[in-house]
Design a protein around this motif. Structure first.
Motif, short mmCIF file in Angstrom:
data_model
loop_
_atom_site.label_atom_id
_atom_site.label_comp_id
_atom_site.label_asym_id
_atom_site.label_seq_id
_atom_site.Cartn_x
_atom_site.Cartn_y
_atom_site.Cartn_z
N VAL A 82 0.84 -1.19 0.00
CA VAL A 82 0.00 0.00 0.00
C VAL A 82 0.87 1.24 0.00
O VAL A 82 0.70 2.12 -0.81
N GLU A 104 -7.84 6.81 -5.66
CA GLU A 104 -7.27 5.97 -6.71
C GLU A 104 -7.02 4.56 -6.23
O GLU A 104 -7.17 3.60 -6.98
N ARG A 105 -6.65 4.42 -4.98
CA ARG A 105 -6.38 3.09 -4.41
C ARG A 105 -7.64 2.40 -3.93
O ARG A 105 -7.59 1.32 -3.35
N SER A 145 -5.05 10.24 -3.90
CA SER A 145 -4.33 8.98 -3.77
C SER A 145 -5.21 7.90 -3.15
O SER A 145 -5.25 6.76 -3.61
#
Length: 181
Positions: free
Chosen positions: A94, A135-136, A132
């Motif tokens: 991650v 997007e993850r 971010s």
């Protein structure tokens, strides 16, 4: 057939079953393929009897998830190729930034938040961290029509990845870890 002959046949069947079980146990405990002589010596029987028992065991295991296979003069249990489990795919790390971790922690503990609320709590803008996290697929957005803003909340995928069914369950786990339970 006389009663005595039937009882002798039954005893032979029990002895046969016990001999097969001994061979199974020896094969399962072995670290690799083992030869007939080794099996016969460990089972306390002749090589010829051991071969017959091994053939019988091969027939018994022919249509199961585990098979008894012969590799030259040695035997071992094996899993058929079509049943061999796929190797686990490595998960990408991650690697969240410190800002991303702070934003995620705020959303976990305070509930769905707007960008303005995150700014007030952190004291700095968090746009890059929010992008971010989105997007993850760790966050989702919901439109708040009354305030005319976006609410950032935990995604179902994040809860599923971490093994939780709800935010409440996640918060209970965090609280129990904080208390050292």
């Amino acid at each position: 057939m006389t009663e005595r002959a039937e009882s002798q046949e039954f005893i032979t069947g029990l002895e046969l079953q016990a001999a097969k079980q001994r061979l199974e146990a020896i094969l399962f405990a072995a670290e690799g393929p083992v030869g007939v002589r080794y099996l016969a010596r460990r089972a306390g029987q002749s090589c010829q009897a051991t071969r017959r028992l091994l053939e019988s065991l091969q027939a018994d295991y022919a249509n199961r998830g585990v098979r008894l296979v012969q590799d030259g003069q040695k035997y071992c249990f094996s899993v058929p190729d079509k049943l061999t489990p796929e190797p686990p795919q490595p998960r990408p790390k991650v690697g969240l930034s410190r800002q991303g971790m702070e934003v995620l922690a705020l959303i976990i503990t305070k509930g769905p938040l707007t960008r303005k609320e995150i700014l007030q709590l952190r004291g700095v803008t968090s746009d890059k961290a929010l992008v971010s996290l989105l997007e993850r697929k760790l966050l989702t957005t919901k439109r708040d029509y009354l305030k005319k803003t976006l609410l950032y909340d935990l995604s179902e995928e994040l809860l599923e990845r971490w093994g939780f069914t709800s935010r409440e369950e996640l918060l209970q786990e965090i609280e129990s870890r904080r208390r050292g339970l």
